[in-house]
Design an enzyme around this catalytic site. Structure first.
Site, PDB file in Angstrom:
ATOM      1  N   LYS A  50       0.819  -1.029  -0.074  1.00 31.36           N
ATOM      2  CA  LYS A  50      -0.077  -0.017  -0.059  1.00 31.36           C
ATOM      3  C   LYS A  50       0.958   1.120  -0.047  1.00 31.36           C
ATOM      4  O   LYS A  50       0.737   2.116  -0.950  1.00 31.36           O
ATOM      5  CB  LYS A  50      -0.777   0.006   1.230  1.00 31.36           C
ATOM      6  CG  LYS A  50      -1.726  -0.952   1.502  1.00 31.36           C
ATOM      7  CD  LYS A  50      -2.896  -0.953   2.649  1.00 31.36           C
ATOM      8  CE  LYS A  50      -2.147  -1.105   3.777  1.00 31.36           C
ATOM      9  NZ  LYS A  50      -1.519  -2.272   4.391  1.00 31.36           N
TER      10      LYS A  50
ATOM     11  N   ARG B  25      -9.981   0.642   8.675  1.00 32.63           N
ATOM     12  CA  ARG B  25      -9.854  -0.868   8.479  1.00 32.63           C
ATOM     13  C   ARG B  25     -10.955  -1.517   9.171  1.00 32.63           C
ATOM     14  O   ARG B  25     -11.137  -2.905   9.260  1.00 32.63           O
ATOM     15  CB  ARG B  25      -8.631  -1.374   9.373  1.00 32.63           C
ATOM     16  CG  ARG B  25      -8.760  -0.980  10.766  1.00 32.63           C
ATOM     17  CD  ARG B  25      -7.426  -1.303  11.573  1.00 32.63           C
ATOM     18  NE  ARG B  25      -7.754  -1.171  12.997  1.00 32.63           N
ATOM     19  CZ  ARG B  25      -6.602  -0.877  13.843  1.00 32.63           C
ATOM     20  NH1 ARG B  25      -5.474  -0.658  13.518  1.00 32.63           N
ATOM     21  NH2 ARG B  25      -6.852  -0.934  15.178  1.00 32.63           N
TER      22      ARG B  25
ATOM     23  N   ARG C 170      11.952  -6.160   3.848  1.00 31.94           N
ATOM     24  CA  ARG C 170      12.001  -4.674   4.088  1.00 31.94           C
ATOM     25  C   ARG C 170      12.987  -4.020   4.747  1.00 31.94           C
ATOM     26  O   ARG C 170      13.463  -4.382   5.605  1.00 31.94           O
ATOM     27  CB  ARG C 170      10.723  -4.173   4.574  1.00 31.94           C
ATOM     28  CG  ARG C 170       9.436  -4.531   3.749  1.00 31.94           C
ATOM     29  CD  ARG C 170       8.177  -3.806   4.406  1.00 31.94           C
ATOM     30  NE  ARG C 170       7.962  -4.248   5.602  1.00 31.94           N
ATOM     31  CZ  ARG C 170       6.536  -4.053   6.137  1.00 31.94           C
ATOM     32  NH1 ARG C 170       5.836  -3.194   5.517  1.00 31.94           N
ATOM     33  NH2 ARG C 170       6.293  -4.561   7.417  1.00 31.94           N
TER      34      ARG C 170
ATOM     35  N   ARG D 157      12.988  -2.929  10.464  1.00 28.51           N
ATOM     36  CA  ARG D 157      12.177  -2.535  11.306  1.00 28.51           C
ATOM     37  C   ARG D 157      12.084  -3.527  12.384  1.00 28.51           C
ATOM     38  O   ARG D 157      12.373  -4.978  11.986  1.00 28.51           O
ATOM     39  CB  ARG D 157      10.778  -2.407  10.943  1.00 28.51           C
ATOM     40  CG  ARG D 157      10.490  -0.873  10.237  1.00 28.51           C
ATOM     41  CD  ARG D 157       9.372  -0.593   9.380  1.00 28.51           C
ATOM     42  NE  ARG D 157       8.287  -1.730   9.946  1.00 28.51           N
ATOM     43  CZ  ARG D 157       7.020  -1.363   9.417  1.00 28.51           C
ATOM     44  NH1 ARG D 157       6.730  -0.946   8.295  1.00 28.51           N
ATOM     45  NH2 ARG D 157       6.063  -2.277   9.963  1.00 28.51           N
TER      46      ARG D 157
ATOM     47  N   ARG E  77       0.701 -10.512  12.732  1.00 27.59           N
ATOM     48  CA  ARG E  77      -0.028  -9.445  12.214  1.00 27.59           C
ATOM     49  C   ARG E  77      -0.996  -9.899  11.129  1.00 27.59           C
ATOM     50  O   ARG E  77      -2.297  -9.612  11.027  1.00 27.59           O
ATOM     51  CB  ARG E  77       0.815  -8.379  11.714  1.00 27.59           C
ATOM     52  CG  ARG E  77       1.752  -7.648  12.641  1.00 27.59           C
ATOM     53  CD  ARG E  77       2.701  -6.824  11.916  1.00 27.59           C
ATOM     54  NE  ARG E  77       2.382  -6.042  11.299  1.00 27.59           N
ATOM     55  CZ  ARG E  77       3.017  -5.170  10.085  1.00 27.59           C
ATOM     56  NH1 ARG E  77       4.266  -5.654  10.017  1.00 27.59           N
ATOM     57  NH2 ARG E  77       2.530  -4.436   9.381  1.00 27.59           N
TER      58      ARG E  77
END
Length: 245
Positions: free
Chosen positions: A67, A144, A178, A222, A233
């Site tokens: 996103k 959401r 990432r 992260r 998650r």
């Protein structure tokens, strides 16, 4: 990657979101209208004429689906702010505010931040943008839940909703790959994803998004991009969200 795109002129925004979010999302007890920006806008008798503002888009999808990547590129192209609720949470985490310790515990466990906290963070961001003369936006990861969609629908008209979907195997690899440049804040991905098609499912290839040479030695990961946290998650997201529209 599959993309579902809907223009909200033919269907109410909250009705569209109800096709994506489960009925369990309706059970939130948080008073989502308490945030000052939304409370103020809720009382306005008229909405701004769409011809007098820039685009107002929403990007939806599982954590790590991309996103932010697509929203940020379109933000630059269209000249509108890209507002990601995940970024707002991380900014609060890095602050010395009263929410920082609570948010750290929630995020590191892979849990979802409550509606009330998200609404208030977004409210502050929209108020600050309005004060600077911002017009239009691309919302990334918000709303959401159906309740959040109803609040947003009550204060503005959303032009387009984009729902991004991707195979879970690729999603996990993307999240674990990432990287962020600790100096310039650039986002990159070191994962090379090559999934063979089988049992009627298409294959997928995604090349890594590597940093320029001056960022290569400054990449960090992260703290919540671990396999355990990412899987949690996704599990929590799947409980709340039906990814079939």
């Amino acid at each position: 990657m599959a993309v579902s795109l809907r223009a909200t002129r033919t269907m109410s925004f909250s009705s569209l979101l109800s096709r994506t979010f489960s009925s369990a999302s309706l059970n939130s007890q948080a008073d989502l209208k308490s945030a000052p920006f939304f409370a103020q806008r809720k009382s306005l008798p008229l909405r701004p004429d769409p011809r007098d503002r820039n685009v107002q888009w929403v990007f939806l999808g599982c954590p790590g689906v991309g996103k932010g990547t697509y929203a940020s590129r379109l933000s630059n192209l269209l000249g509108v702010p890209h507002i990601a609720t995940g970024d707002l949470v991380r900014e609060e985490l890095n602050s010395s505010g009263p929410l920082a310790s609570l948010l750290k515990e929630i995020v590191n466990q892979g849990q979802l931040v409550s509606d009330e906290i998200i609404i208030n963070l977004l409210s502050k961001r929209l108020e600050a943008g309005e004060a600077k003369g911002e017009s239009g936006f691309i919302l990334d990861g918000f709303p959401r839940t159906v309740r959040q969609a109803e609040i947003l629908e009550g204060v503005t008209d959303i032009d387009v909703v984009v729902n991004l979907k991707i195979q879970e195997e690729a999603l996990l690899a993307k999240c674990l790959g990432r990287r962020i440049c600790s100096e310039c804040g650039g986002n990159y991905n070191v994962a090379s994803i090559d999934i063979k098609g089988e049992n009627g499912k298409p294959g997928m290839y995604m090349a890594p998004l590597l940093p320029p040479p001056h960022c290569a030695s400054k990449l960090i990961q992260r703290s919540d991009d671990t396999e355990e946290v990412v899987k949690e998650r996704l599990r929590v997201y799947d409980e709340m969200v039906s990814c079939s529209m």
